[in-house]
Scaffold this motif. Structure first.
Motif, PDB file in Angstrom:
ATOM      1  N   VAL A  16      33.284  46.531  39.788  1.00 41.32           N
ATOM      2  CA  VAL A  16      33.601  46.702  41.210  1.00 41.32           C
ATOM      3  C   VAL A  16      34.203  48.090  41.442  1.00 41.32           C
ATOM      4  N   ALA A  51      33.921  47.639  50.026  1.00 40.79           N
ATOM      5  CA  ALA A  51      34.054  47.606  48.566  1.00 40.79           C
ATOM      6  C   ALA A  51      35.485  47.932  48.142  1.00 40.79           C
ATOM      7  N   LEU A  55      37.819  45.779  45.812  1.00 42.55           N
ATOM      8  CA  LEU A  55      38.422  46.337  44.602  1.00 42.55           C
ATOM      9  C   LEU A  55      39.929  46.105  44.566  1.00 42.55           C
ATOM     10  N   ALA A  73      37.561  39.408  44.592  1.00 37.81           N
ATOM     11  CA  ALA A  73      36.703  40.457  45.156  1.00 37.81           C
ATOM     12  C   ALA A  73      36.018  39.951  46.420  1.00 37.81           C
ATOM     13  N   SER A  77      36.663  41.462  50.127  1.00 37.53           N
ATOM     14  CA  SER A  77      35.554  42.051  50.880  1.00 37.53           C
ATOM     15  C   SER A  77      35.353  41.353  52.215  1.00 37.53           C
ATOM     16  N   LEU A  93      28.979  39.243  47.488  1.00 37.32           N
ATOM     17  CA  LEU A  93      30.104  38.992  46.582  1.00 37.32           C
ATOM     18  C   LEU A  93      30.531  37.525  46.650  1.00 37.32           C
TER      19      LEU A  93
END
Length: 183
Positions: A16, A51, A55, A73, A77, A93
């Protein structure tokens, strides 16, 4: 080099991070590249911000099993999703996290199944999925991963082959979408 045959939480967090790095680096290219549904010039920026939010959460969970890192994640997101492209990325994701929800780590075949579920989740979230978009490229990548994973246990080799296929699929998108061809 040593073959990498399992992907755990720490490795996924690094993945990621790498993806976020490249989205940051190439967001200008992506901003200029995207013309569908409208050439709004912010697709790369939106994907990068989405992203980055993924992260932030994945990094915090990086010492946990893959299921926890992937879930973190996905949540990050979803909360940080910007624009259509960010929503699509967050849905991918989410699908990935759902596929690995009971796993500490995965092999290449389980990765290919998770990639397929990621694309399926993104498609299902859209009212009118259109070919010649990120969905087409991600679908081609997932299908190639699935085709190869039965005989390729190494993540590096698999990733290289999948990347080539994704690039080929990207090159064909103008033939699938008149707006891209025009641009």
């Amino acid at each position: 080099f040593m073959a990498v045959t399992h992907l755990d939480g720490r490795a996924f967090a690094k993945f990621v991070a790498a993806g976020t790095y490249f989205l940051r680096k190439y967001r200008g290219v992506l901003n200029d590249l995207n013309v569908f549904p409208v050439p709004d010039g912010d697709t790369g920026s939106n994907m990068y911000l989405t992203a980055r939010a993924a992260l932030r959460e994945a990094h915090g969970a990086r010492h946990q099993p893959l299921s926890a890192v992937a879930g973190a994640a996905a949540n990050g997101s979803l909360l940080g999703a910007r624009g259509n492209s960010g929503v699509i990325l967050s849905q991918m994701l989410r699908g990935f996290a759902h596929s690995v929800r009971h796993r500490d780590s995965i092999d290449t075949f389980q990765l290919s199944l998770a990639m397929r579920e990621a694309v399926g989740a993104a498609r299902a979230a859209l009212t009118k999925p259109v070919e010649g978009t990120i969905l087409t490229v991600a679908g081609a990548a997932a299908d190639e991963a699935y085709r190869l994973a039965v005989r390729e246990p190494d993540f590096y080799r698999l990733a290289n082959a999948v990347l080539r296929t994704a690039n080929d699929a990207l090159d064909r998108t103008p033939e699938q979408l008149p707006a891209l061809k025009e641009a």
